[in-house]
Scaffold this active site. Structure first.
Site, mmCIF file in Angstrom:
data_model
loop_
_atom_site.group_PDB
_atom_site.id
_atom_site.type_symbol
_atom_site.label_atom_id
_atom_site.label_comp_id
_atom_site.label_asym_id
_atom_site.label_seq_id
_atom_site.Cartn_x
_atom_site.Cartn_y
_atom_site.Cartn_z
ATOM 1 N N HIS A 118 9.422 0.622 -49.333
ATOM 2 C CA HIS A 118 10.641 -0.069 -49.769
ATOM 3 C C HIS A 118 11.130 -1.128 -48.801
ATOM 4 O O HIS A 118 12.112 -1.814 -49.075
ATOM 5 C CB HIS A 118 11.762 0.953 -49.984
ATOM 6 C CG HIS A 118 11.310 2.165 -50.711
ATOM 7 N ND1 HIS A 118 10.916 3.316 -50.071
ATOM 8 C CD2 HIS A 118 11.129 2.387 -52.040
ATOM 9 C CE1 HIS A 118 10.535 4.207 -50.967
ATOM 10 N NE2 HIS A 118 10.651 3.676 -52.160
ATOM 11 N N ASP A 153 39.695 0.687 -56.269
ATOM 12 C CA ASP A 153 40.392 1.096 -57.487
ATOM 13 C C ASP A 153 41.058 2.445 -57.279
ATOM 14 O O ASP A 153 40.779 3.129 -56.305
ATOM 15 C CB ASP A 153 39.447 1.114 -58.700
ATOM 16 C CG ASP A 153 38.178 1.893 -58.433
ATOM 17 O OD1 ASP A 153 37.222 1.291 -57.888
ATOM 18 O OD2 ASP A 153 38.150 3.095 -58.715
HETATM 19 N N1 HPA Z 1 33.587 5.971 -58.666
HETATM 20 C C1 HPA Z 1 32.496 6.007 -57.909
HETATM 21 N N2 HPA Z 1 32.220 5.124 -56.984
HETATM 22 C C2 HPA Z 1 33.104 4.138 -56.774
HETATM 23 C C3 HPA Z 1 34.273 4.045 -57.508
HETATM 24 C C4 HPA Z 1 34.534 5.017 -58.489
HETATM 25 O O1 HPA Z 1 35.562 4.998 -59.193
HETATM 26 N N3 HPA Z 1 34.934 2.951 -57.086
HETATM 27 C C5 HPA Z 1 34.201 2.402 -56.100
HETATM 28 N N4 HPA Z 1 33.090 3.123 -55.911
#
Ligand code: HPA
Length: 236
Positions: free
Chosen positions: A5, A205
């Site tokens: 890889h 988020d």
């Molecule tokens: N879930 C999994 N991985 C992530 C998320 C999520 O909501 N946000 C950024 N990476």
């Protein structure tokens, strides 16, 4: 010297490596933060660049998404390329109301719903943890820089689109700060190879507020995270 890889040759990978999920983010870091960098791998478009940050040789590359992919790249870096330190720089979705988009999380530990540790035939649950010296340095740099930084447990999940939309609340009730998808494999590979690892996350988020990152917030969080990672790397 190369692996299935990674086509980098002997001496082309530094002792300290920053890994991003997205290889194009690795390219961005090389272009914006490293001096005299060169592309040392592009197998599967998983770009790795080696160059200098404050006079220190650093490699930055991609891990891909998820535990299997991180498992492959980190194992080869530690074992075939004799890398000492891997710092993951990534994004996470927070499980906590007090953690905001753009905040930094240092993953002191990683829980998982994956069976990655089953290969060791343990008669219990393995707790995957960060290297304390890297964690301590990261926390110190974040504090000195006045970044909003949280230190704690994360979940390295195998599942991005979970059928149960409320699954995360059980993890949140156990104090887990956020979800991402790679640190469990990274921390286990560091442990089995006798090497060091740390994950630094920028919150992209929130599962609590359902908020997602604006491009501006993403950029700020990203810059703070990169600064911490590169400063730690320069001290290795
Ligand atoms: N879930 C999994 N991985 C992530 C998320 C999520 O909501 N946000 C950024 N990476």
């Amino acid at each position: 010297m190369s692996t299935a890889h990674n086509r980098a040759q002997e001496g082309e990978i530094a002792k300290v490596v920053l890994l991003c999920g997205d290889p194009l983010r690795a390219k961005f870091i090389a272009e914006n933060y490293l001096e005299n960098y060169k592309l040392v791998n592009s197998v599967r478009n998983m770009y790795y660049y080696t160059g200098f940050y404050k006079g220190k040789l650093v490699t930055v590359g991609g891990s891909g998404m998820g535990i299997p992919s991180m498992g492959i790249y980190s194992y080869e870096l530690y074992n075939h390329y004799d890398v000492d330190t891997i710092i993951r720089v990534g994004t996470a979705g927070t499980y906590k109301e007090n953690i905001k988009i753009g905040d930094i999380i240092l993953a002191a530990g990683a829980c998982s719903n994956s069976n990655y540790a089953s290969q060791f035939n343990l008669n219990g649950t393995y707790s995957a943890i960060a290297d304390f010296s890297l964690l301590e340095k990261g926390a110190k740099i974040a504090k000195e820089s006045n970044f909003v930084c949280h230190v704690g447990n994360v979940l390295s999940s195998d599942i991005f689109y979970d059928d149960d939309v409320n699954y995360w609340k059980k993890w949140a009730n156990l104090g887990v700060l956020a979800v991402e998808m790679e640190s469990y494999a990274l921390y286990i590979n560091a442990a089995r190879c006798g090497k060091k690892a740390l994950t630094i996350l920028s919150v992209s988020d929130s599962l609590v507020s359902k908020e997602e990152t604006s491009s501006e917030q993403r950029q700020t969080g990203f810059k703070d995270m990169m600064y911490i990672a590169l400063e730690i790397a320069s001290e290795q």
